[in-house]
Scaffold this motif. Structure first.
Motif, PDB file in Angstrom:
ATOM      1  N   ARG A 169     -10.473   5.008  -4.637  1.00 44.28           N
ATOM      2  CA  ARG A 169     -11.326   3.867  -4.278  1.00 44.28           C
ATOM      3  C   ARG A 169     -10.488   2.673  -3.845  1.00 44.28           C
ATOM      4  O   ARG A 169      -9.417   2.441  -4.403  1.00 44.28           O
ATOM      5  CB  ARG A 169     -12.162   3.407  -5.483  1.00 44.28           C
ATOM      6  CG  ARG A 169     -13.268   4.319  -5.914  1.00 44.28           C
ATOM      7  CD  ARG A 169     -13.883   3.835  -7.224  1.00 44.28           C
ATOM      8  NE  ARG A 169     -12.895   3.784  -8.306  1.00 44.28           N
ATOM      9  CZ  ARG A 169     -12.480   4.842  -8.976  1.00 44.28           C
ATOM     10  NH1 ARG A 169     -12.943   6.038  -8.686  1.00 44.28           N
ATOM     11  NH2 ARG A 169     -11.572   4.708  -9.927  1.00 44.28           N
ATOM     12  N   VAL A 170     -11.026   1.923  -2.909  1.00 44.83           N
ATOM     13  CA  VAL A 170     -10.378   0.689  -2.434  1.00 44.83           C
ATOM     14  C   VAL A 170     -11.437  -0.410  -2.385  1.00 44.83           C
ATOM     15  O   VAL A 170     -12.527  -0.207  -1.833  1.00 44.83           O
ATOM     16  CB  VAL A 170      -9.780   0.885  -1.022  1.00 44.83           C
ATOM     17  CG1 VAL A 170      -9.123  -0.405  -0.538  1.00 44.83           C
ATOM     18  CG2 VAL A 170      -8.792   2.041  -1.001  1.00 44.83           C
ATOM     19  N   THR A 181      -7.901  -3.940  -4.760  1.00 41.23           N
ATOM     20  CA  THR A 181      -7.842  -3.101  -5.957  1.00 41.23           C
ATOM     21  C   THR A 181      -7.874  -1.636  -5.531  1.00 41.23           C
ATOM     22  O   THR A 181      -8.731  -1.243  -4.732  1.00 41.23           O
ATOM     23  CB  THR A 181      -9.041  -3.378  -6.881  1.00 41.23           C
ATOM     24  OG1 THR A 181      -9.065  -4.767  -7.199  1.00 41.23           O
ATOM     25  CG2 THR A 181      -8.945  -2.575  -8.166  1.00 41.23           C
ATOM     26  N   LEU A 182      -6.926  -0.856  -6.046  1.00 43.26           N
ATOM     27  CA  LEU A 182      -6.931   0.581  -5.799  1.00 43.26           C
ATOM     28  C   LEU A 182      -7.241   1.305  -7.104  1.00 43.26           C
ATOM     29  O   LEU A 182      -6.684   0.974  -8.144  1.00 43.26           O
ATOM     30  CB  LEU A 182      -5.554   1.063  -5.307  1.00 43.26           C
ATOM     31  CG  LEU A 182      -4.920   0.345  -4.119  1.00 43.26           C
ATOM     32  CD1 LEU A 182      -3.581   1.011  -3.765  1.00 43.26           C
ATOM     33  CD2 LEU A 182      -5.850   0.352  -2.918  1.00 43.26           C
ATOM     34  N   VAL A 232      -5.305   7.983  -3.832  1.00 46.18           N
ATOM     35  CA  VAL A 232      -6.227   6.886  -4.156  1.00 46.18           C
ATOM     36  C   VAL A 232      -7.662   7.350  -3.946  1.00 46.18           C
ATOM     37  O   VAL A 232      -7.970   8.003  -2.945  1.00 46.18           O
ATOM     38  CB  VAL A 232      -5.916   5.669  -3.252  1.00 46.18           C
ATOM     39  CG1 VAL A 232      -7.022   4.622  -3.333  1.00 46.18           C
ATOM     40  CG2 VAL A 232      -4.578   5.045  -3.639  1.00 46.18           C
ATOM     41  N   ILE A 244      -5.199   3.268   3.766  1.00 45.37           N
ATOM     42  CA  ILE A 244      -5.559   2.327   2.695  1.00 45.37           C
ATOM     43  C   ILE A 244      -5.859   0.950   3.298  1.00 45.37           C
ATOM     44  O   ILE A 244      -6.839   0.282   2.927  1.00 45.37           O
ATOM     45  CB  ILE A 244      -4.424   2.213   1.653  1.00 45.37           C
ATOM     46  CG1 ILE A 244      -4.116   3.570   1.015  1.00 45.37           C
ATOM     47  CG2 ILE A 244      -4.776   1.174   0.579  1.00 45.37           C
ATOM     48  CD1 ILE A 244      -5.222   4.153   0.204  1.00 45.37           C
ATOM     49  N   ALA A 266      -9.293  -1.088   3.134  1.00 48.42           N
ATOM     50  CA  ALA A 266      -9.388  -2.468   2.628  1.00 48.42           C
ATOM     51  C   ALA A 266     -10.156  -3.330   3.626  1.00 48.42           C
ATOM     52  O   ALA A 266     -11.013  -4.137   3.242  1.00 48.42           O
ATOM     53  CB  ALA A 266      -7.995  -3.036   2.370  1.00 48.42           C
ATOM     54  N   PHE A 272       0.853  -1.206   0.000  1.00 45.78           N
ATOM     55  CA  PHE A 272       0.000   0.000   0.000  1.00 45.78           C
ATOM     56  C   PHE A 272       0.882   1.247   0.000  1.00 45.78           C
ATOM     57  O   PHE A 272       0.651   2.203  -0.742  1.00 45.78           O
ATOM     58  CB  PHE A 272      -0.936   0.012   1.219  1.00 45.78           C
ATOM     59  CG  PHE A 272      -1.930  -1.124   1.250  1.00 45.78           C
ATOM     60  CD1 PHE A 272      -2.468  -1.638   0.079  1.00 45.78           C
ATOM     61  CD2 PHE A 272      -2.352  -1.677   2.464  1.00 45.78           C
ATOM     62  CE1 PHE A 272      -3.380  -2.689   0.111  1.00 45.78           C
ATOM     63  CE2 PHE A 272      -3.264  -2.716   2.497  1.00 45.78           C
ATOM     64  CZ  PHE A 272      -3.773  -3.226   1.323  1.00 45.78           C
TER      65      PHE A 272
END
Lengths: 328, 328
Positions: free
Chosen positions: A186-187, A207-208, A184, A308, A312, A174
């Protein structure tokens, strides 16, 4: 520089060797178990202490290689005592704890360095430099993999102490992804443990989606048989591509008849280098302290990577993508 | 029917090597390509599908552009021909459903061209998984990334003719393999989709896709056109399956020679494949199904489900959230 070590596990050992390489003999060590500290002290020609307070009296710098849930409290005690701090990743288990650590260090005028060691691995650093130099054009798709075997120290497997595989292991990638890709948006995450909570093994895909339109797939696992640890990076830009896989870069291959092999308690990637990345990291920390120059990894970077990881985990729980604008 | 899809060039050579098969000719609505292919493969070119279908054929292979497959399939079914159809079988679900109806009312076979089911390594992996060698399977992560295929055929990067870009082109193979290897259906789709690589095309060039499967597993696909056009080969098809005993990994195109030349070439080195061509086994199954008057092992439903998943990827990317597939 007088350095005190907290923790005698895999990272404590790696840091102790790195300090030795950097020309520093540890001034003391503590552990959750005094006998561990004593054995470590004997091995590293230093002194075992009973308590953090006792250790802090003889050092300028505290090196925290303790389980993650202890980071905040130890950092606060050390900062109040006016000691600089190097602390293992992840910085903490919550944004609140991480912010408190950053604030207490700032208000007591001590420096805080979070050991996001992957930034000091030469292949990761070289790849970042190539991307930043523009040779790949704009970043398009980033693929990062880091998978080993379930660690044997039990605290790793307790999510209230380590945050689990997604926090403890995937935080490396990350951080690296943020270094390369920037902000970023979206996660989204899926994991084995989300389906099978009783298993020690875990495997996850995160997925980022970056604000730039680039994307990353980050793969993490405590999934392999004991002794196997594999990492890879694949950085595809509009004008070029970098690929690297640990499978194909070992300079020495062993085809000896097997003997009773000693497998480390925690999987750590290994490359044969004149200077190992933990030493590069410790030397950087020492140099920056002595010369009052900036750290290559700031506590804010470590906090961003933590955010992040938390996103997640939130995605694993909700089954939804987490859009970071509204998160926290 | 048509050389629009580059696989037609492989098929014609394979067909000629099959003793019981006579290649009557081909249709191509593109005059220049039709002439060139006629010369290159010494085969009779018919200027329309209708004139080709007047030749009392038993079977056709539909290699038109994605968006024009429905028309070709309907004409062929009406002429009583069995059909092997390139993938994705169409660009909309309504086209795909119309194709099913045309085939059903004509009573002809329809096989979707998913050659990777006939790859010997993939077949072994499926057997191992189904025999339970991995124990409980947690997840699978697949790579089907490649170069942009427009150098071979420009329409692959045209929204009008291809119905999309990398996601349309490359999610279908792995989607089909996941359904087949794990004997399950796709439950939910999350996708990051964008065009970071080629601003001059009007389709997506990058996609990272995650599925949740009905059997409780999760699955990833990188379908990006992220390999440079100078890459040693078109790209890769790999997958790693992770379960409670560890992982199994297959690199379906690992069997290659590495050829390096002193002559200038767009690929240098060039990976020269020497593995078994799965297309041959796929064609053999197509003809066997006709001979034995049975359904082929890969059906319209398989093509339809893969298309449905690809279209759902776009839907998910549009809203930034996972999308559950409707129970049809």
């Amino acid at each position: 520089m007088r350095v005190g070590m907290v923790g005698t596990g895999s990272m404590g050992l790696a840091h102790a060797n790195a300090w030795l390489e950097a020309g520093v003999r540890l001034s003391g060590v503590i552990s959750g178990h005094l006998e561990h500290a004593q054995a470590f002290a004997q091995q590293h020609h230093t002194q075992a202490f009973q308590s953090l307070q006792d250790l802090l009296e003889v050092v300028d710098v505290l090196d925290i290689c303790a389980p993650t849930h202890l980071h905040r409290e130890m950092t606060e005690v050390a900062a109040l005592a006016g000691k600089h701090i190097i602390c293992e990743k992840p910085i903490a288990l919550s944004v609140q704890d991480a912010r408190a650590m950053i604030e207490v260090c700032s208000s007591h005028k001590v420096r805080l360095f979070i050991a996001q060691v992957v930034r000091f691995f030469p292949q990761y650093r070289a790849a970042q430099e190539i991307l930043k130099s523009g040779q790949l054009g704009n970043l398009g798709v980033l693929r990062l993999k880091r998978a080993g075997y379930p660690p044997s120290p039990t605290w790793f497997l307790d999510e209230t102490k380590s945050g689990g595989m997604v926090m403890d292991l995937m935080i490396h990638d990350f951080d690296y992804a943020l270094w390369l890709g920037g902000q970023v948006s979206r996660v989204y995450a899926t994991s084995a443990r989300a389906f099978h909570p009783s298993s020690n093994r875990d495997y996850a895909l995160v997925t980022l989606g970056f604000e730039s339109g680039a994307m990353a797939q980050i793969e993490g696992g405590w999934a392999y048989p004991k002794g196997t640890f594999r990492t890879s990076l694949d950085i595809a830009g509009s004008q070029g591509l970098i690929e690297w896989h640990s499978d194909s870069s070992s300079t020495i291959k062993n085809f000896l008849e097997p003997q009773d092999t000693d497998v480390g308690a925690v999987g750590i990637p290994s490359s044969v280098l004149t200077e190992d990345p933990y030493t590069t990291q410790i030397k950087h920390f020492k140099h920056a302290l002595e010369n009052e120059t900036p750290f290559d990894v700031t506590p804010q970077d470590a906090l961003a990577a933590l955010e992040i990881a938390l996103a997640a985990r939130e995605s694993l729980q909700s089954g939804r993508a987490v859009h970071l604008a509204g998160f926290r | 029917m048509s050389f629009a899809h580059l696989h037609a060039e492989g098929y014609i050579g394979l067909l000629r090597s099959m003793p019981d098969i006579e290649v009557v000719g081909f249709s191509d609505l593109d005059h220049a390509r039709g002439m060139a292919m006629s010369q290159q493969y010494s085969s009779i070119r018919f200027p329309s599908h209708e004139t080709l279908l007047e030749q009392n054929l038993d079977a056709v292979i539909v290699c038109t552009e994605n968006a024009t497959r429905r028309e070709a399939v309907e004409l062929a079914a009406r002429a009583g021909c069995h059909i092997l159809c390139e993938k994705p079988i169409a660009v909309t679900l309504s086209d795909a459903l119309a194709m099913r109806d045309a085939v059903a009312s004509a009573g002809v076979n329809f096989m979707t061209a998913f050659p990777m089911r006939f790859d010997p390594s993939i077949q072994i992996i499926r057997e191992l998984v189904q025999a339970g060698d991995l124990g409980r399977v947690y997840g699978v992560n697949g790579i089907n990334h490649s170069e942009i295929p427009r150098a071979h055929r420009a329409w692959f990067a045209s929204r009008e003719l291809a119905g999309g870009g990398a996601v349309m082109d490359h999610t279908v193979h792995l989607t089909d393999l996941y359904r087949w290897i794990f004997d399950t259906e796709i439950l939910e789709v999350y996708a990051e989709v964008s065009n970071p690589f080629y601003p001059d095309v009007d389709v997506d060039t990058a996609g990272i896709v995650t599925f949740k499967l009905e059997n409780g597993m999760f699955a990833g696909i990188d379908c990006s056109w992220s390999r440079p056009t100078t890459y040693p080969r078109w790209g890769h098809l790999k997958l790693e399956i992770v379960g409670e005993r560890g992982s199994l990994e297959v690199d379906a195109f690992a069997q290659h020679l590495t050829l390096t030349s002193t002559k200038p070439s767009s690929r240098n080195p060039n990976w020269h494949g020497w593995g078994s061509d799965p297309n041959k086994a796929m064609l053999t199954e197509f003809f066997a199904s006709i001979e034995e008057a049975r359904e082929p092992s890969v059906t319209w439903k398989d093509g339809f489900e893969a298309l449905r998943v690809a279209l759902t990827c776009y839907e998910s990317a549009g809203i930034g959230q996972p999308v559950r597939l409707e129970n049809l």
